[in-house]
Structures are given as C-alpha cells and as structure tokens.
Design a protein around this motif. Structure first.
Motif, PDB file in Angstrom:
ATOM      1  N   PRO A  19     -24.685  -3.423 -14.399  1.00  0.00           N
ATOM      2  CA  PRO A  19     -24.783  -1.956 -14.427  1.00  0.00           C
ATOM      3  C   PRO A  19     -25.458  -1.472 -15.710  1.00  0.00           C
ATOM      4  O   PRO A  19     -25.307  -2.082 -16.770  1.00  0.00           O
ATOM      5  N   PRO A  35     -20.457   1.527 -13.650  1.00  0.00           N
ATOM      6  CA  PRO A  35     -20.739   0.822 -12.393  1.00  0.00           C
ATOM      7  C   PRO A  35     -20.434   1.686 -11.175  1.00  0.00           C
ATOM      8  O   PRO A  35     -19.586   2.582 -11.217  1.00  0.00           O
ATOM      9  N   HIS A  88     -23.030  -2.115  -7.349  1.00  0.00           N
ATOM     10  CA  HIS A  88     -22.867  -3.203  -8.313  1.00  0.00           C
ATOM     11  C   HIS A  88     -21.854  -4.276  -7.903  1.00  0.00           C
ATOM     12  O   HIS A  88     -21.808  -5.337  -8.515  1.00  0.00           O
TER      13      HIS A  88
END
Length: 349
Positions: free
Chosen positions: A15, A19, A24
C-alpha cells in the motif's frame, strides 16, 4: 481428522497510503490435511483462535516488498492440533512471542519458528478470559505497563495525557495511571470514544481532537501542564503537546500512527517546538516492548494486571471481527480509527 479449510489472507501489493481491503488483500482458499501431514522434528500445527490486529503491521510488514504474495503475519493465540515437538502437546494453548502467526485458519510451524511459541499461563487462565491472553497479558499489556513505569516514573497527583486513548494501549495506560493516583486526560477521534473514556474507564477528562483540536483540548483540560505524555500518534500531536508539557516532563514514544501511511519523506511532519525539549528539560524516549522481556518490569506487569482484572479495577475492551473473511476489514477499520479498544479477530472457538 479429514481435510479441512485453511483460508488465509495474502498481501496483493504494497500500500502507498492506508491499505484498502479489496485492493491490497486477498482471501485465498486452501485446505490442509492435518491427519496425513508428516511433521519433521520439532514441528507443530496450530489452529488459530485469535489474531491481534495492530498498527505496527502497517509500517513493519505491509511496507516490506518481500511480504507481497505471502500470508500476512502478526501476533495471535492458537491451539496445538498436531505436534512432533516435546515442548508442545495437542490441545496446548500457545501464543507467538514474535509476530509470526499467519492470518490463516491453521499454521504449520517449522522447527526453528516453533520455539518462539509460549504457553498460555494455565493458572491465570482459570479466572481470566481467553481473549485477554492475546494482548493484555502479552505484548499489549507489557507495552502499556513497562514504559509507563520505567520511563514515565508516575507519581501520585501528576497529570498524564494519552493520545489515541481509547485504543488498545491507551485504555490500559490510562487505567494504570488512575490506579497510581494520577490525573488522566485522553484524546480520541469520536464522541462515542470520549464517552467510553469518561464513563467506562473513568478518565478525569477526555476530548474529541477532531472537533476542538489538540491545542485547545490541552489548554482546557491541562491548564497546569502535562507531567507525562504517552504518545501513540507522533507528528503534529506530539509537537503541540511538547508546548503544553511542564518542566521535567517525560514523553513516552510508543508509536507514530499519524506518519505510518506517508511514503514520501518530504511529507513527514516537520517539528516546530522540538527546541522546548531541552528548554524545559523534558525527557523524550522511545522503546520496544521486547526490551522488557525477562525483566522485573515484565514480572510486575503480569502480576499487577492479573490482580487488577480480578479485582475489577481494570477493564479491557475489545473490538472483535469474526471469521477469517473479516480480518482485513477489521485491520483497515482499526487503521481508520473505527475501533473502540483492542482490535482482534476471532477465527475459531
């Protein structure tokens, strides 16, 4: 035992900011044949019961390119379901003394990694909840207790200010400080959390920094200055608080959550009040919880926390995500400040 599900969470890509669950992380569907799995010497298989969802995972693990494509790891509490290690028997409850429990339903620990597992204290477990052993009676409790006592050196009647006070560590620090006779002030990010701090944890004062700001909040609630600052945020919050610290104040630097998601060094916060650290003769010190392992502080921590929990002097609130499918969401929600108390995930009974 037949073949069972062993779903896990892998990191899809590193990330660049906070995130995002779908972008992610990925839930991968796997199975494990525990009955027919051949274990080498000292290996064990764990059924993971609880996972600890902690802010450090963001800068330490999710910022490491080597983590991409692999199961995310952290602290957790598990049950031994198969063992070829004389130190661990089937049904033993264990926790990771280092951050290496996978975000997965079952974990196969190789011989070297297995020795990082510690047994849950059976005597303590008799009259304390199992979930308290993920963090409160483990690294979380030590993170709160040991630096407060060793760096903060709290004295009755002093004022302590705690940032992220309704989080996993802040809630413990504040209650210990109250027990020690300090005036406790906390900042947090919602009115609901302010209510939690004032009415459940009995802080002397608390404020929503998103509404009134750190400077105004401290001017109102700490008019005579701050003797101890337990900081989980860093950045501007730390800078402003330095300005409100009394002479000879102690600043305990636990974390810098305000800076964890900044990838460009030029965007890091630039301090304005740092000169007041020496002008006021302030002691500002960081720490790592493992440095207290095996020390008198660790022994005192376990003794005191257990005594306070049993006596009802210390409340430990948890924000629980249920199921492996909700682990990533629970983690991201924690980073966005949506949790009240310690963020954990429950994977099994």
């Amino acid at each position: 035992m037949t073949v069972v599900s062993n779903k896990g969470i892998i990191l899809k890509e590193t990330p660049k900011g906070i995130p995002k669950v779908d972008e992610h992380f990925e839930l991968v569907h796997r199975t494990i044949d525990i009955e027919n799995l051949k274990l080498e010497e000292n290996e064990v298989v764990l059924k993971n019961i609880y996972l600890s969802l902690d802010p450090y995972i963001r800068p330490v693990i999710l910022s490491n390119p080597a983590s991409v494509g692999k199961i995310v790891v952290g602290y957790g509490l598990s049950k031994v379901v198969k063992s070829n290690n004389p130190n661990y028997k089937v049904e033993d409850l264990v926790y990771a003394s280092t951050a290496n429990i996978g975000w997965e339903e079952y974990s196969h620990f190789k011989s070297d990694a297995a020795f990082t597992l510690k047994h849950v204290n059976k005597e303590l477990l008799k009259d304390t909840p199992l979930n308290h052993h993920i963090s409160l009676f483990n690294v979380g409790g030590l993170t709160a207790y040991a630096p407060l006592m060793s760096i903060g050196e709290p004295k009755e009647g002093e004022t302590i200010f705690i940032s992220t006070a309704a989080g996993s560590i802040g809630q413990i620090v504040g209650q210990i400080a109250k027990i020690k006779g300090l005036r406790v002030v906390g900042s947090t990010g919602s009115d609901e959390k302010v209510d939690f701090l004032l009415n459940e944890l009995k802080f002397d004062a608390a404020f929503n920094y998103k509404k009134i700001g750190i400077d105004k909040g401290l001017s109102k609630h700490c008019p005579n200055g701050i003797d101890i600052f337990y900081d989980n945020v860093g950045g501007e919050t730390l800078d402003i608080t330095i300005d409100h610290c009394s002479r000879f104040a102690r600043i305990i630097m636990c974390g810098m959550t305000s800076q964890y998601n900044i990838t460009n060094p030029e965007e890091k916060y630039k301090f304005k009040n740092i000169d007041k650290v020496f002008l006021k003769q302030i002691r500002m010190q960081g720490f790592s919880a493992p440095q207290y392992k095996g020390t008198d502080f660790e022994k005192a921590c376990r003794r005191d926390l257990a005594e306070w929990v049993r006596a009802g002097k210390l409340i430990y609130k948890e924000d629980v995500s249920v199921g492996i499918e909700n682990v990533a969401k629970g983690f991201v929600d924690m980073l966005n400040g949506k949790n009240i108390g310690k963020a954990v995930a429950k994977l099994s009974d």
